[in-house]
Design an enzyme around this catalytic site. Structure first.
Site, PDB file in Angstrom:
ATOM      1  CG  HIS A   1      -3.122   1.069  -2.174  1.00 58.85           C
ATOM      2  ND1 HIS A   1      -1.748   0.859  -2.595  1.00 58.85           N
ATOM      3  CD2 HIS A   1      -3.840   0.793  -3.190  1.00 58.85           C
ATOM      4  CE1 HIS A   1      -1.804   0.325  -3.541  1.00 58.85           C
ATOM      5  NE2 HIS A   1      -2.848   0.098  -4.073  1.00 58.85           N
TER       6      HIS A   1
ATOM      7  CG  MET B   1       2.064   7.679  -5.410  1.00 53.56           C
ATOM      8  SD  MET B   1       1.942   7.881  -3.604  1.00 53.56           S
ATOM      9  CE  MET B   1       2.829   9.306  -3.164  1.00 53.56           C
TER      10      MET B   1
ATOM     11  CG  LEU C   1      -1.939  -1.182   1.434  1.00 53.43           C
ATOM     12  CD1 LEU C   1      -2.704  -1.055   2.687  1.00 53.43           C
ATOM     13  CD2 LEU C   1      -2.684  -1.371   0.112  1.00 53.43           C
TER      14      LEU C   1
HETATM   15  P1  AMP Z   1      -4.007  -2.113  -6.578  1.00 59.14           P
HETATM   16  O1  AMP Z   1      -3.570  -2.340  -5.319  1.00 59.14           O
HETATM   17  O2  AMP Z   1      -3.164  -1.528  -7.629  1.00 59.14           O
HETATM   18  O3  AMP Z   1      -4.814  -3.008  -7.309  1.00 59.14           O
HETATM   19  O4  AMP Z   1      -4.768  -0.727  -6.320  1.00 59.14           O
HETATM   20  C1  AMP Z   1      -6.221  -0.597  -5.576  1.00 59.14           C
HETATM   21  C2  AMP Z   1      -6.761   0.510  -5.763  1.00 59.14           C
HETATM   22  O5  AMP Z   1      -6.106   1.620  -5.574  1.00 59.14           O
HETATM   23  C3  AMP Z   1      -7.364   0.621  -6.975  1.00 59.14           C
HETATM   24  O6  AMP Z   1      -8.575   1.070  -7.040  1.00 59.14           O
HETATM   25  C4  AMP Z   1      -6.465   1.283  -7.682  1.00 59.14           C
HETATM   26  O7  AMP Z   1      -6.959   2.525  -8.871  1.00 59.14           O
HETATM   27  C5  AMP Z   1      -5.945   2.409  -6.516  1.00 59.14           C
HETATM   28  N1  AMP Z   1      -4.624   3.173  -6.651  1.00 59.14           N
HETATM   29  C6  AMP Z   1      -3.658   2.702  -7.184  1.00 59.14           C
HETATM   30  N2  AMP Z   1      -2.731   3.559  -7.172  1.00 59.14           N
HETATM   31  C7  AMP Z   1      -3.569   4.946  -6.994  1.00 59.14           C
HETATM   32  C8  AMP Z   1      -3.029   6.164  -7.147  1.00 59.14           C
HETATM   33  N3  AMP Z   1      -1.787   6.545  -7.575  1.00 59.14           N
HETATM   34  N4  AMP Z   1      -3.842   6.946  -6.904  1.00 59.14           N
HETATM   35  C9  AMP Z   1      -5.005   6.815  -6.325  1.00 59.14           C
HETATM   36  N5  AMP Z   1      -5.483   5.674  -6.355  1.00 59.14           N
HETATM   37  C10 AMP Z   1      -4.809   4.546  -6.556  1.00 59.14           C
END
Ligand code: AMP
Length: 284
Positions: free
Chosen positions: A39, A186, A35
Site C-alpha cells: 500500500h 504482501m 496497511l
Molecule cells: P487492499 O487494501 O487489499 O484492497 O489493497 C489496496 C490497494 O493496494 C490495491 O490497489 C491493491 O492492489 C494494492 N496492493 C495490495 N497488496 C499489494 C502488494 N503486495 N503490492 C502492491 N500493491 C498492493
C-alpha cells in the site's frame, strides 16, 4: 505530519473542492486498511505524481460474498494513520459503512467482460462491489491520478475499463507487486496464516517463477506453464482455486502465448482456510 481524517462524504467534498480550487493535483489510493509496504508504495508514487495524496480505508461490504471474511478482516486504524503519515498522505477517508450505503442506496456499477473469469467467477458480485465503490470514490475526490497494485491484477483491469467506459479521465497507475524477502506477495490477509501455512504459501510465487523460467526457456503453451505452477501447489499441499495463462490486457485465456504477446500467469489457492492470489508477467 499526521493526515487529516475525513469521516463523511461532505468532508471529502469540501477537502477535494479546496484543493481543486487551488489547482492542486490529487492522487487517490483506495484501500481496505491494515496497511503494508505494498500500500505504501502506491502512496509514495502518488506523492511523486500529484501535489496531495488521499487514501481511503474502507472495508467495503458490497465486495464480500456471504461466506467471506468481512466480519474478521484485519484492522489497525491507529497504526495505519502512522503508516500513512510516513508515506506523505495528506488525508484519510475512513467512513462507516452507513455513510457509504445509507438506507435507500441502490446504484451499482458493473464492468462485464474483464470481471468474468478468475476471481470474478469464484467470487460472484465481487467486482461489482469494487467497481461501485471505486467509481463513487472517483466521483467524490475527482482525483487526477489513482494508484492500484498489480497484486490484484484483474481488479486493475476492471478499474481501467471502468475509467475508460465512464469517461472518468483519471490517470490509472498500476504498480508492481511488493513482496516479502522470501517471495510471498504482501497482503493484509497474510495475517490469517499460521507459520506453517505461511511457509506453504510460498508455493504460489515459487510456482509463478517456475512458469516464468519455463516460458523464458521457450515453452509458450499454456497447459505446460499452468502445470509448472500446479506442481508447486501440489508439493506444498495447497488447494488450487485457479491457475490460468491469460492475455495481459483482455484477460482472456490463452492456449499459447503468441510471439510478442503480453501475457500473465495468475493463481489463486488456499493455504488452510485463507485464499491467496498472485500473478506474474510472461512475454510482452
Ligand atoms: P487492499 O487494501 O487489499 O484492497 O489493497 C489496496 C490497494 O493496494 C490495491 O490497489 C491493491 O492492489 C494494492 N496492493 C495490495 N497488496 C499489494 C502488494 N503486495 N503490492 C502492491 N500493491 C498492493
Amino acid at each position: 505530519m499526521a493526515p487529516i481524517v475525513l469521516r463523511t462524504v461532505a468532508e471529502v467534498k469540501s477537502w477535494a473542492a479546496a484543493h481543486h480550487r487551488e489547482g492542486r493535483r490529487i492522487a487517490l489510493v483506495p484501500t481496505m486498511g491494515y496497511l503494508h509496504e505494498g500500500h505504501l508504495s502506491l502512496m509514495r508514487e502518488g506523492r511523486r505524481r500529484a501535489d496531495v495524496v488521499a487514501t481511503s480505508i474502507f472495508v467495503n461490504p458490497t465486495q464480500f460474498g456471504p461466506n467471506e471474511d468481512l466480519s474478521r478482516y484485519p484492522r489497525d486504524f491507529d497504526g495505519d494513520l502512522g503508516r500513512c503519515a510516513s508515506a506523505g498522505v495528506e488525508a484519510v477517508f475512513a467512513p462507516e459503512p452507513g455513510e457509504m450505503y445509507p438506507p435507500g442506496y441502490q446504484t451499482y456499477v458493473e464492468v462485464t467482460d474483464v470481471s468474468q473469469g478468475l476471481c470474478g467467477a469464484r467470487r460472484p458480485g465481487h467486482f461489482r462491489g469494487v467497481a461501485t465503490i471505486v467509481a463513487r470514490l472517483f466521483t467524490l475526490f475527482r482525483p487526477q491520478v489513482a494508484l492500484f497494485g498489480e497484486k490484484d491484477y484483474q481488479q486493475l483491469q476492471v478499474i481501467k475499463a471502468l475509467n475508460r467506459d465512464l469517461y472518468l479521465d483519471v490517470d490509472i497507475v498500476g504498480m508492481p507487486t511488493v513482496r516479502e524477502a522470501d517471495g510471498l506477495a504482501m497482503s493484509s490477509r497474510n495475517a490469517y496464516l499460521s507459520a506453517e501455512q505461511r511457509q506453504r504459501a510460498l508455493a504460489l510465487s515459487r510456482g509463478l517463477r517456475a512458469a516464468q523460467a519455463l516460458y523464458a526457456s521457450g515453452t509458450h503453451e499454456a497447459p505446460a506453464l499452468v502445470e509448472a505452477v500446479r506442481r508447486e501447489l501440489r508439493a506444498a499441499d495447497l488447494r488450487e482455486d485457479y491457475v490460468e495463462v491469460m492475455d495481459a490486457e483482455r484477460l482472456v485465456p490463452l492456449s499459447t502465448v503468441a510471439p510478442g504477446q503480453a501475457a500473465r500467469v495468475l493463481v489463486a489457492a488456499f493455504s488452510g482456510a485463507t485464499r491467496l492470489i498472485d500473478n506474474m508477467p510472461l512475454g510482452g
